[in-house]
Design an enzyme around this catalytic site. Structure first.
Site, mmCIF file in Angstrom:
data_model
loop_
_atom_site.group_PDB
_atom_site.id
_atom_site.type_symbol
_atom_site.label_atom_id
_atom_site.label_comp_id
_atom_site.label_asym_id
_atom_site.label_seq_id
_atom_site.Cartn_x
_atom_site.Cartn_y
_atom_site.Cartn_z
ATOM 1 N N MET A 35 30.606 -19.099 51.649
ATOM 2 C CA MET A 35 30.912 -20.474 51.395
ATOM 3 C C MET A 35 31.316 -21.257 52.774
ATOM 4 O O MET A 35 31.876 -20.823 53.734
ATOM 5 C CB MET A 35 31.809 -20.957 50.536
ATOM 6 C CG MET A 35 31.755 -20.136 49.286
ATOM 7 S SD MET A 35 33.059 -20.836 48.245
ATOM 8 C CE MET A 35 32.637 -19.685 46.492
ATOM 9 N N MET A 66 26.473 -19.639 49.576
ATOM 10 C CA MET A 66 26.608 -21.047 49.041
ATOM 11 C C MET A 66 26.700 -22.060 50.425
ATOM 12 O O MET A 66 27.810 -22.545 50.971
ATOM 13 C CB MET A 66 27.676 -21.223 48.270
ATOM 14 C CG MET A 66 27.359 -20.494 47.061
ATOM 15 S SD MET A 66 28.898 -20.142 45.890
ATOM 16 C CE MET A 66 29.056 -18.503 46.685
ATOM 17 N N MET A 135 23.281 -19.325 37.901
ATOM 18 C CA MET A 135 24.990 -20.002 37.862
ATOM 19 C C MET A 135 25.470 -19.985 36.855
ATOM 20 O O MET A 135 24.493 -21.020 36.016
ATOM 21 C CB MET A 135 25.422 -20.719 38.899
ATOM 22 C CG MET A 135 25.060 -20.549 40.394
ATOM 23 S SD MET A 135 26.044 -19.190 41.153
ATOM 24 C CE MET A 135 27.637 -19.728 40.895
ATOM 25 N N PHE A 141 34.195 -21.763 43.174
ATOM 26 C CA PHE A 141 35.307 -21.290 43.095
ATOM 27 C C PHE A 141 35.425 -20.405 42.071
ATOM 28 O O PHE A 141 34.551 -20.485 41.189
ATOM 29 C CB PHE A 141 36.620 -22.597 42.646
ATOM 30 C CG PHE A 141 36.532 -23.598 43.511
ATOM 31 C CD1 PHE A 141 37.519 -23.338 44.808
ATOM 32 C CD2 PHE A 141 35.978 -24.655 43.519
ATOM 33 C CE1 PHE A 141 37.773 -24.360 45.621
ATOM 34 C CE2 PHE A 141 36.023 -25.771 44.472
ATOM 35 C CZ PHE A 141 36.867 -25.543 45.670
ATOM 36 N N GLY A 175 32.451 -16.902 35.465
ATOM 37 C CA GLY A 175 33.220 -16.946 33.961
ATOM 38 C C GLY A 175 32.676 -15.462 33.246
ATOM 39 O O GLY A 175 32.672 -15.741 31.787
HETATM 40 C C1 DX5 Z 1 31.534 -19.149 42.208
HETATM 41 C C2 DX5 Z 1 31.086 -17.838 42.907
HETATM 42 C C3 DX5 Z 1 31.404 -16.748 41.948
HETATM 43 C C4 DX5 Z 1 32.760 -16.366 41.623
HETATM 44 C C5 DX5 Z 1 32.897 -15.647 40.227
HETATM 45 O O1 DX5 Z 1 31.018 -19.878 43.318
HETATM 46 O O2 DX5 Z 1 29.666 -17.689 43.174
HETATM 47 O O3 DX5 Z 1 30.928 -15.312 42.469
HETATM 48 O O4 DX5 Z 1 33.631 -15.743 42.393
HETATM 49 O O5 DX5 Z 1 34.176 -15.561 40.106
HETATM 50 P P1 DX5 Z 1 34.502 -15.571 38.386
HETATM 51 O O6 DX5 Z 1 34.000 -14.330 37.578
HETATM 52 O O7 DX5 Z 1 35.947 -15.626 38.369
HETATM 53 O O8 DX5 Z 1 34.150 -16.856 37.782
HETATM 54 ZN ZN ZN Z 2 28.840 -15.799 43.589
#
Ligand code: DX5
Ligand code: ZN
Length: 221
Positions: A35, A66, A135, A141, A175
């Site tokens: 990120m 990202m 996604m 996050f 999630g």
């Molecule tokens: C979010 C990330 C995910 C995240 C997944 O932007 O791309 O990879 O870390 O974490 P959980 O499983 O806690 O949603």
């Molecule tokens: Zn991810």
């Protein structure tokens, strides 16, 4: 290929990543969330850290970029040793060229869609991709709630893959847990990212096994 579990280290201890990846030895991939504080409001790793992580584990790295300007920045993650590199279509000016460059440099090429980005405009790109990432939270996050509104898109993506007869893997990220993985399997996903579910467990590798078992049971249900 079947079910694959790819734990995200976003919720692991960043001060001890070598030890943290050693706790998920049965994972198919380690999912590395890159990120840049521009594409998403959070900042994590760059290529040098990813390269150090690649040296610290035998599990292949699945980089999820990202970041803005993916066209210029993605190849650094292939060179850092990632076996799979995912760019966001919202951040790529020339996704076909970028996917071909990632493949030409020896990694699997993957493209991600945020929750509000439709799959239909990209139907003809599927054959250029080794994996499509849908996604199931807004990226940025870990620990967010799974968005059920993404399930119909997963279903439509699977139908398009079947229609074109491509071998593209379908990854879900955000999630994913023992509560939600079954829904993702039923919609047609086969590669599962799980961050907080794995790293909040007392035994992360056992959670990897439990997620795999739950997904495999849903496939045969
Ligand atoms: C979010 C990330 C995910 C995240 C997944 O932007 O791309 O990879 O870390 O974490 P959980 O499983 O806690 O949603
Ligand atoms: Zn991810």
């Amino acid at each position: 290929m079947g079910i694959q579990i790819t734990p995200s280290i976003l919720n692991a201890d960043f001060a001890d990543l070598g030890a943290e990846v050693a706790r998920i030895g049965s994972a198919d991939w380690v999912h590395v969330d890159v990120m840049d504080n521009h594409f998403v409001p959070n900042l994590t790793f760059g290529p040098a850290m990813v390269e150090a992580l690649a040296r610290a584990t035998d599990v292949p790295l699945d980089a999820h970029l990202m970041i803005e300007d993916a066209d210029r920045n993605a190849l650094a993650y292939v060179e850092a040793g990632c076996g799979s590199v995912t760019f966001h279509v919202e951040a790529a000016a020339a996704p076909v060229r970028l996917a071909r460059e990632i493949r030409a440099h020896g990694a699997r090429a993957s493209m991600a869609l945020k929750p509000a980005t439709p799959i239909e405009p990209y139907e003809d790109l599927l054959s250029e991709l080794d994996m499509l990432l849908i996604m199931t939270v807004e990226p940025g996050f870990g620990g967010q709630k799974f968005l059920d509104l993404c399930l119909p898109k997963i279903r439509r993506a699977r139908q398009l893959m079947d229609k074109h007869g491509v071998e593209t893997w379908l990854q879900v990220d955000g999630g994913v847990s023992l509560d939600t993985i079954e829904r993702c399997v039923e919609a047609g996903a086969d590669v599962f990212v799980a961050g907080s579910a794995v790293y909040s467990a007392d035994d992360p590798d056992r959670m990897v096994a439990e997620l795999r078992a739950a997904a495999e049971a849903a496939v045969s249900a």
